[in-house]
Design a protein around this motif. Structure first.
Motif, mmCIF file in Angstrom:
data_model
loop_
_atom_site.group_PDB
_atom_site.id
_atom_site.type_symbol
_atom_site.label_atom_id
_atom_site.label_comp_id
_atom_site.label_asym_id
_atom_site.label_seq_id
_atom_site.Cartn_x
_atom_site.Cartn_y
_atom_site.Cartn_z
ATOM 1 N N ALA A 20 -28.282 -37.160 15.858
ATOM 2 C CA ALA A 20 -27.732 -36.789 14.554
ATOM 3 C C ALA A 20 -26.614 -35.770 14.702
ATOM 4 O O ALA A 20 -25.648 -35.769 13.943
ATOM 5 N N TYR A 21 -26.730 -34.880 15.714
ATOM 6 C CA TYR A 21 -25.698 -33.886 15.934
ATOM 7 C C TYR A 21 -24.396 -34.547 16.372
ATOM 8 O O TYR A 21 -23.313 -34.192 15.906
ATOM 9 N N THR A 22 -24.503 -35.510 17.279
ATOM 10 C CA THR A 22 -23.295 -36.141 17.806
ATOM 11 C C THR A 22 -22.651 -37.080 16.804
ATOM 12 O O THR A 22 -21.482 -37.424 16.954
ATOM 13 N N GLN A 23 -23.372 -37.543 15.792
ATOM 14 C CA GLN A 23 -22.805 -38.443 14.807
ATOM 15 C C GLN A 23 -22.034 -37.716 13.721
ATOM 16 O O GLN A 23 -21.439 -38.371 12.869
ATOM 17 N N MET A 24 -22.019 -36.403 13.718
ATOM 18 C CA MET A 24 -21.320 -35.617 12.707
ATOM 19 C C MET A 24 -20.189 -34.818 13.340
ATOM 20 O O MET A 24 -20.260 -34.433 14.511
ATOM 21 N N VAL A 25 -19.156 -34.580 12.551
ATOM 22 C CA VAL A 25 -18.064 -33.708 12.973
ATOM 23 C C VAL A 25 -18.526 -32.265 12.826
ATOM 24 O O VAL A 25 -18.988 -31.860 11.754
ATOM 25 N N GLN A 26 -18.413 -31.506 13.897
ATOM 26 C CA GLN A 26 -18.800 -30.102 13.857
ATOM 27 C C GLN A 26 -17.590 -29.275 13.403
ATOM 28 O O GLN A 26 -16.525 -29.351 14.006
ATOM 29 N N VAL A 27 -17.767 -28.501 12.334
ATOM 30 C CA VAL A 27 -16.688 -27.715 11.734
ATOM 31 C C VAL A 27 -16.970 -26.241 11.980
ATOM 32 O O VAL A 27 -18.077 -25.758 11.706
ATOM 33 N N ASN A 28 -15.976 -25.552 12.492
ATOM 34 C CA ASN A 28 -16.118 -24.124 12.743
ATOM 35 C C ASN A 28 -16.279 -23.365 11.429
ATOM 36 O O ASN A 28 -15.699 -23.738 10.399
ATOM 37 N N PRO A 76 -13.312 -24.553 18.936
ATOM 38 C CA PRO A 76 -12.226 -25.169 18.154
ATOM 39 C C PRO A 76 -12.577 -25.232 16.673
ATOM 40 O O PRO A 76 -13.684 -24.899 16.243
ATOM 41 N N ASP A 77 -11.598 -25.672 15.880
ATOM 42 C CA ASP A 77 -11.829 -25.814 14.444
ATOM 43 C C ASP A 77 -12.692 -27.027 14.123
ATOM 44 O O ASP A 77 -13.542 -26.971 13.239
ATOM 45 N N PHE A 78 -12.479 -28.122 14.851
ATOM 46 C CA PHE A 78 -13.256 -29.345 14.653
ATOM 47 C C PHE A 78 -13.648 -29.885 16.029
ATOM 48 O O PHE A 78 -12.810 -29.958 16.929
ATOM 49 N N GLU A 79 -14.892 -30.266 16.154
ATOM 50 C CA GLU A 79 -15.365 -30.925 17.362
ATOM 51 C C GLU A 79 -15.736 -32.344 16.979
ATOM 52 O O GLU A 79 -16.711 -32.587 16.273
ATOM 53 N N VAL A 80 -14.951 -33.317 17.465
ATOM 54 C CA VAL A 80 -15.140 -34.718 17.101
ATOM 55 C C VAL A 80 -15.781 -35.508 18.232
ATOM 56 O O VAL A 80 -15.843 -36.740 18.168
ATOM 57 N N GLY A 81 -16.269 -34.847 19.239
ATOM 58 C CA GLY A 81 -16.941 -35.490 20.361
ATOM 59 C C GLY A 81 -17.315 -34.453 21.397
ATOM 60 O O GLY A 81 -16.930 -33.280 21.304
ATOM 61 N N ARG A 82 -18.071 -34.899 22.394
ATOM 62 C CA ARG A 82 -18.490 -33.965 23.436
ATOM 63 C C ARG A 82 -17.305 -33.458 24.244
ATOM 64 O O ARG A 82 -17.371 -32.362 24.803
ATOM 65 N N SER A 83 -16.236 -34.244 24.319
ATOM 66 C CA SER A 83 -15.052 -33.832 25.092
ATOM 67 C C SER A 83 -13.783 -33.882 24.264
ATOM 68 O O SER A 83 -12.692 -33.926 24.819
ATOM 69 N N SER A 84 -13.902 -33.890 22.927
ATOM 70 C CA SER A 84 -12.737 -33.994 22.042
ATOM 71 C C SER A 84 -12.811 -32.901 20.984
ATOM 72 O O SER A 84 -13.865 -32.669 20.396
#
Length: 300
Positions: free
Chosen positions: A96-104, A129-137
């Protein structure tokens, strides 16, 4: 002999697996049998346990020959189990964590968040970062107006980012008309910081960039890579149609009149304009594409 014959005449017992309906029926019958006793059924473990500890100490007999303990009448209250949702396992939580965009947390209140509609996102105080859209992005967000007020901000953010991510995107919102000078500075900072620069002219466009980067997290780069034909005509079309207003028909006209790319590059404006369908304006653009310098002077 009679005993053996009786055993042979008895039907063989087969192993029977009770169904869910039969188990439920047996559970209801057991509750009815135990309704007048001082015992409750723990349905989670299926173990019979008393509600109160049993006192085995004998009491002194009274004058009428009975024990001192008075008989009590108990009424069994069947407590219906409350359905509770099972907690997520660590594997499901990670999924569930990886399916969502993480926002700072720094982006709380940013109007860009209202433009991210097609993917789920959540706040996080553990990402740089401001947005984390993947484990390496990752994505760093910047607007031109904010850069003019704080020109050192983006350099500090890139320095704090380090080399933690492979795909590093600098998303710039073009919220001013006069952005030539600040954009040149941002381009230099992005180049030195190994960042991919993306420009958005509206918040909706910036939100679509975030959604697309998240949606294509596990996709191969061949999906968005331009497909160039291997034939000579295909490569010629790709090259010449990059010039403004030149179409595939013009490419065939130039190829049939000049026979080679070298002759097209050396042709004058007058020679190009003599071709059918290529006017004066289009001929000037083709000529400038082959003769203008790649780097403009600094005074311009």
């Amino acid at each position: 002999m009679s005993g053996s014959s009786d055993k042979s005449q008895q039907p063989k017992r087969r192993f029977h697996i009770p169904t869910a309906e039969e188990l439920e029926k047996r559970r209801v019958e057991a509750e009815q049998l135990l309704s007048n006793t001082n015992i409750q059924i723990d349905m989670s473990t299926s173990i019979l346990k008393p509600q109160h500890p049993v006192d085995n100490t004998p009491s002194e007999p009274t004058s009428n020959g009975t024990n001192g303990a008075q008989p009590t009448t108990t009424t069994a209250t069947a407590a219906s189990p409350t359905p509770t949702r099972a907690p997520l396992t660590p594997t499901k939580q990670a999924r569930a964590y990886t399916q969502m965009v993480q926002v700072n947390e720094l982006q709380r209140g940013n109007p860009l968040l209202s433009s991210i509609r097609n993917v789920r996102w959540t706040y996080s105080n553990t990402i740089i970062p401001d947005f984390e859209v993947g484990r390496s992005s990752c994505i760093l967000y910047l607007s031109i107006k904010y850069h003019r007020l704080h020109p050192e901000y983006i350099s500090q953010r890139i320095e704090a980012l380090g080399r933690s991510y492979t795909t590093r995107v600098l998303l710039v919102y073009m919220d001013t008309d006069d952005s030539k000078v600040p954009l040149r500075e941002i381009n230099r900072v992005a180049l030195l910081g190994d960042m991919t620069l993306l420009l958005a002219w509206s918040l909706d466009e910036a939100g679509r960039y975030v959604e697309t980067l998240k949606a294509y997290e596990h996709k191969q780069p061949d999906i968005i890579r331009e497909r160039v034909e291997d034939t000579y005509v295909g490569r010629l079309n790709t090259f010449l149609t990059s010039i403004r207003s030149v179409n595939k028909t013009d490419v065939l006209t130039l190829a049939s009149n000049f026979k080679s790319m070298d002759k097209v590059a050396c042709a004058t404006v007058e020679e190009l304009a003599m071709c059918p369908g290529i006017g004066e304006l289009k001929a000037q653009r083709i000529y400038k594409a082959f003769n203008d310098p790649f780097v403009l002077p600094l005074n311009e």
